[in-house]
Design a protein around this motif. Structure first.
Motif, short mmCIF file in Angstrom:
data_model
loop_
_atom_site.label_atom_id
_atom_site.label_comp_id
_atom_site.label_asym_id
_atom_site.label_seq_id
_atom_site.Cartn_x
_atom_site.Cartn_y
_atom_site.Cartn_z
N ASN A 213 38.22 14.06 -78.99
CA ASN A 213 37.25 13.99 -77.91
C ASN A 213 36.27 12.86 -78.16
OD1 ASN A 213 38.40 16.17 -76.70
ND2 ASN A 213 36.72 17.58 -77.04
N ASP A 214 35.63 12.43 -77.09
CA ASP A 214 34.49 11.53 -77.22
C ASP A 214 33.29 12.41 -77.58
OD1 ASP A 214 32.14 10.05 -76.63
OD2 ASP A 214 33.29 8.71 -75.34
N TYR A 215 32.71 12.17 -78.74
CA TYR A 215 31.67 13.08 -79.22
C TYR A 215 30.35 12.96 -78.45
CZ TYR A 215 34.88 14.11 -82.99
OH TYR A 215 35.99 14.50 -83.69
N GLN A 216 30.25 11.96 -77.58
CA GLN A 216 29.08 11.86 -76.72
C GLN A 216 29.32 12.51 -75.36
OE1 GLN A 216 29.88 8.84 -78.70
NE2 GLN A 216 28.50 9.98 -80.03
N SER A 217 30.55 12.98 -75.15
CA SER A 217 30.90 13.59 -73.88
C SER A 217 31.11 15.08 -74.10
CB SER A 217 32.18 12.95 -73.33
OG SER A 217 32.54 13.53 -72.10
N GLY A 218 30.75 15.88 -73.10
CA GLY A 218 30.84 17.33 -73.26
C GLY A 218 32.10 17.93 -72.69
N TRP A 219 33.15 17.13 -72.54
CA TRP A 219 34.37 17.70 -71.99
C TRP A 219 35.58 17.17 -72.75
CZ3 TRP A 219 37.65 14.92 -68.19
CH2 TRP A 219 37.25 13.60 -67.99
N ASP A 220 36.74 17.64 -72.34
CA ASP A 220 37.98 17.41 -73.07
C ASP A 220 38.58 16.06 -72.66
OD1 ASP A 220 40.15 17.86 -74.65
OD2 ASP A 220 40.98 19.50 -73.49
N THR A 221 38.25 14.99 -73.40
CA THR A 221 38.66 13.65 -72.99
C THR A 221 40.07 13.29 -73.42
OG1 THR A 221 37.57 12.70 -74.94
CG2 THR A 221 36.31 12.76 -72.90
N ASP A 222 40.68 14.04 -74.31
CA ASP A 222 42.10 13.86 -74.66
C ASP A 222 42.46 12.44 -75.07
OD1 ASP A 222 42.99 16.49 -74.30
OD2 ASP A 222 43.22 16.24 -72.16
N GLN A 223 41.70 11.87 -76.01
CA GLN A 223 41.98 10.52 -76.46
C GLN A 223 42.92 10.54 -77.67
OE1 GLN A 223 37.41 9.75 -75.73
NE2 GLN A 223 38.35 7.87 -76.48
N PHE A 224 43.63 9.44 -77.86
CA PHE A 224 44.52 9.35 -79.01
C PHE A 224 43.71 9.30 -80.30
CE2 PHE A 224 47.48 8.28 -75.73
CZ PHE A 224 48.71 8.71 -76.22
N PRO A 225 44.21 9.93 -81.38
CA PRO A 225 43.44 9.97 -82.63
C PRO A 225 43.33 8.59 -83.27
CG PRO A 225 45.67 10.79 -82.98
CD PRO A 225 45.52 10.59 -81.50
N ASN A 226 42.16 8.31 -83.84
CA ASN A 226 41.98 7.04 -84.56
C ASN A 226 41.06 7.17 -85.76
OD1 ASN A 226 39.45 7.21 -83.43
ND2 ASN A 226 39.54 5.25 -82.35
N ASN A 227 40.75 8.43 -86.14
CA ASN A 227 39.81 8.67 -87.23
C ASN A 227 40.60 9.23 -88.43
OD1 ASN A 227 37.90 9.98 -88.98
ND2 ASN A 227 36.40 9.92 -87.30
N VAL A 228 40.89 8.34 -89.39
CA VAL A 228 41.74 8.74 -90.52
C VAL A 228 41.11 9.85 -91.37
CG1 VAL A 228 42.87 7.94 -92.64
CG2 VAL A 228 42.92 6.52 -90.59
N PRO A 229 39.81 9.82 -91.70
CA PRO A 229 39.25 10.93 -92.47
C PRO A 229 39.43 12.29 -91.78
CG PRO A 229 37.76 9.07 -92.54
CD PRO A 229 38.83 8.72 -91.56
N GLU A 230 39.27 12.33 -90.45
CA GLU A 230 39.50 13.58 -89.73
C GLU A 230 40.95 14.03 -89.87
OE1 GLU A 230 36.30 13.72 -86.04
OE2 GLU A 230 38.36 13.07 -85.65
N MET A 231 41.86 13.08 -89.75
CA MET A 231 43.28 13.43 -89.85
C MET A 231 43.64 13.89 -91.26
SD MET A 231 44.39 13.10 -86.80
CE MET A 231 42.75 13.78 -86.48
N ALA A 232 43.03 13.27 -92.26
CA ALA A 232 43.30 13.68 -93.65
C ALA A 232 42.89 15.13 -93.87
CB ALA A 232 42.56 12.76 -94.62
N LEU A 233 41.71 15.51 -93.37
CA LEU A 233 41.25 16.89 -93.53
C LEU A 233 42.12 17.87 -92.73
CD1 LEU A 233 37.39 16.30 -93.42
CD2 LEU A 233 38.80 16.82 -95.42
N ALA A 234 42.58 17.41 -91.56
CA ALA A 234 43.44 18.28 -90.76
C ALA A 234 44.79 18.50 -91.45
CB ALA A 234 43.66 17.65 -89.37
N TYR A 235 45.42 17.43 -91.88
CA TYR A 235 46.74 17.58 -92.51
C TYR A 235 46.64 18.21 -93.90
CZ TYR A 235 49.15 15.28 -88.72
OH TYR A 235 49.68 15.00 -87.49
#
Length: 436
Positions: A299-321
């Protein structure tokens, strides 16, 4: 088959971290072995049919921006859409795809005709799967877009809508089974309410429980071996969604005795909307034994809705996986890109570039997570923090061998005065950053 939509673009290949080619993988090498398994087998990438091929580019303040040659409610257009979709899956080397019924066939004037159209396109898909080797990760039914579902599907006050939704899901499970889909997803897009003034909460919960029980019973009756998944989502579009987050879904499953039959498909964007982190939802699903699959976006963290953007944050993905690997990795689930282009991204190659970037980001995250697990970078400090519970007394308290009075007596007799110990949060955050 070359449809001409992507021009002369060739199959996307791995070129390594030094490549500057936007149409090449820099980190996703499907044959690279990580933690004893090929990256392709770890990540199990799937392309979402709806956002990539059915969405016209609209948002709450503006209409269609994309012009696609397959837009239009005819079976001819549906087949052209399938041609382009499978061409893109093949160019990306994505092993899986996912779809709703409404994504792949035009709506007809009767249920029977809509079902016949779905059967026709399923035959078309089956031929393409056979020719390309691409598989179906999961199928699902769109029970939220049509006006008949404005008050919900399973939770609708009209029993005829409940019946129509049940017939739709039955048909979609049949097609998913025929296409050898590995899961079936239920997302209650409008299973919730706007106001209690016209809502019977207890009744609607019972309806939802009965609906899911019918689905599970049918799965077993027809011998469908795939996993039934629920996708949690808070708020949007209704103010109070019944499938708000993983914890809410688990409580629902427990109430109706389905916790051993159904797992969850967790979306990053939905986790954020629920006020959680993605890794929280993954870790909780693992702890509760209901982890199944993921929809990958941001999501766009400045937006309050589900923006469905492609992932581009590697630290977030590392914690998820990290949490996915801690759960033992995917079984029947995988990484579905429930993500869409920005409405200004008009070029055909934008579709490819978006997926290439997302797949590279996920690959980097998974490889970092695997190294952290191998080095016990996080599990070592975690085990040390809870080491006291391995003592004889710690085990006795948790196993029921001590009453509350006995525990209290020991505190007095031993003059126990615990001293706080550092949680070392900053240290652990720095550890993660060393791997990403």
């Amino acid at each position: 088959m070359n449809t001409g939509f992507f021009g002369d673009i060739k199959k996307i290949k791995y070129e390594g971290p030094e490549s500057t080619n936007p149409l090449a993988y820099r980190f996703y090498n499907p044959d690279e072995v990580v933690a004893g398994k090929r990256l392709e087998d770890h990540l199990r990438f799937a392309v979402a049919y709806w956002h990539s091929f059915a969405w016209p580019g609209g948002d709450p303040f503006g209409g269609q921006t994309f012009e696609r040659p397959w837009f239009g409610d005819t079976m001819e257009n549906a087949k052209l859409k399938a041609d382009v979709a499978f061409e893109m899956f093949s160019l990306l080397g994505a092993p899986y795809y996912c779809f709703h019924d409404a994504d792949v066939r035009p709506e007809a004037s009767t249920f029977a005709e809509s079902a016949a159209r779905l059967d026709e396109i399923a035959d078309y898909f089956a031929d393409k799967q056979k020719k390309t080797g691409i598989k179906l990760l999961w199928g699902t039914a769109n029970l939220f877009s049509h006006r008949r579902f404005m008050s919900g599907a399973a939770t609708n006050p009209d029993p005829d809508v409940f019946a129509y939704a049940a017939a739709t899901v039955k048909k979609c499970i049949d097609v998913t089974k025929r296409l050898k889909g590995e899961n079936y997803v239920l997302w209650g897009g409008r299973e919730g309410y706007e106001t209690l003034l016209n809502t019977d909460l207890k009744r609607e919960q019972e309806q939802a429980g009965r609906f899911l029980s019918l689905v599970v019973d049918y799965k077993h009756r027809i011998g469908f071996k795939g996993t039934i998944l629920i996708e949690p989502k808070p708020q949007e579009p209704t103010k109070h969604q019944y499938d708000y987050d993983v914890a809410t879904v688990y409580g629902f499953l427990k109430k109706f005795g389905l916790e051993n039959e159904v797992k969850v498909n967790i979306e990053q964007g939905h986790a954020i909307l629920a006020g959680h982190s993605f890794e929280h939802e993954l870790a909780l699903a693992n702890a509760l034994g209901i982890f199944g699959s993921i929809d990958m976006n941001r999501n766009d963290y400045q937006s309050g809705w589900d923006t469905d953007q492609f992932p581009n944050n590697v630290p977030e993905m590392a914690l998820a996986y990290y949490q996915v690997l801690q759960a033992g990795g995917f079984k029947t689930g995988g990484t579905n890109f429930d993500a869409k282009l920005r409405r200004q991204s008009l070029d055909p190659q934008d579709l490819l570039i978006a997926h290439i970037g997302g797949m590279d980001c996920c690959a980097r995250g998974l490889k970092a997570a695997a190294r952290m697990i191998e080095d016990k970078a996080l599990s070592g400090p975690l085990e040390e923090r809870y080491a006291g519970w391995k003592s004889a007394e710690g085990k006795a308290m948790l196993s029921g061998k001590r009453t509350l009075e006995e525990i209290a007596e020991r505190v007095v007799k031993k003059k126990i005065e615990p001293q706080p110990k550092s949680g070392r949060q900053e240290f652990l955050e720095n550890v993660v950053n060393r791997y990403v």
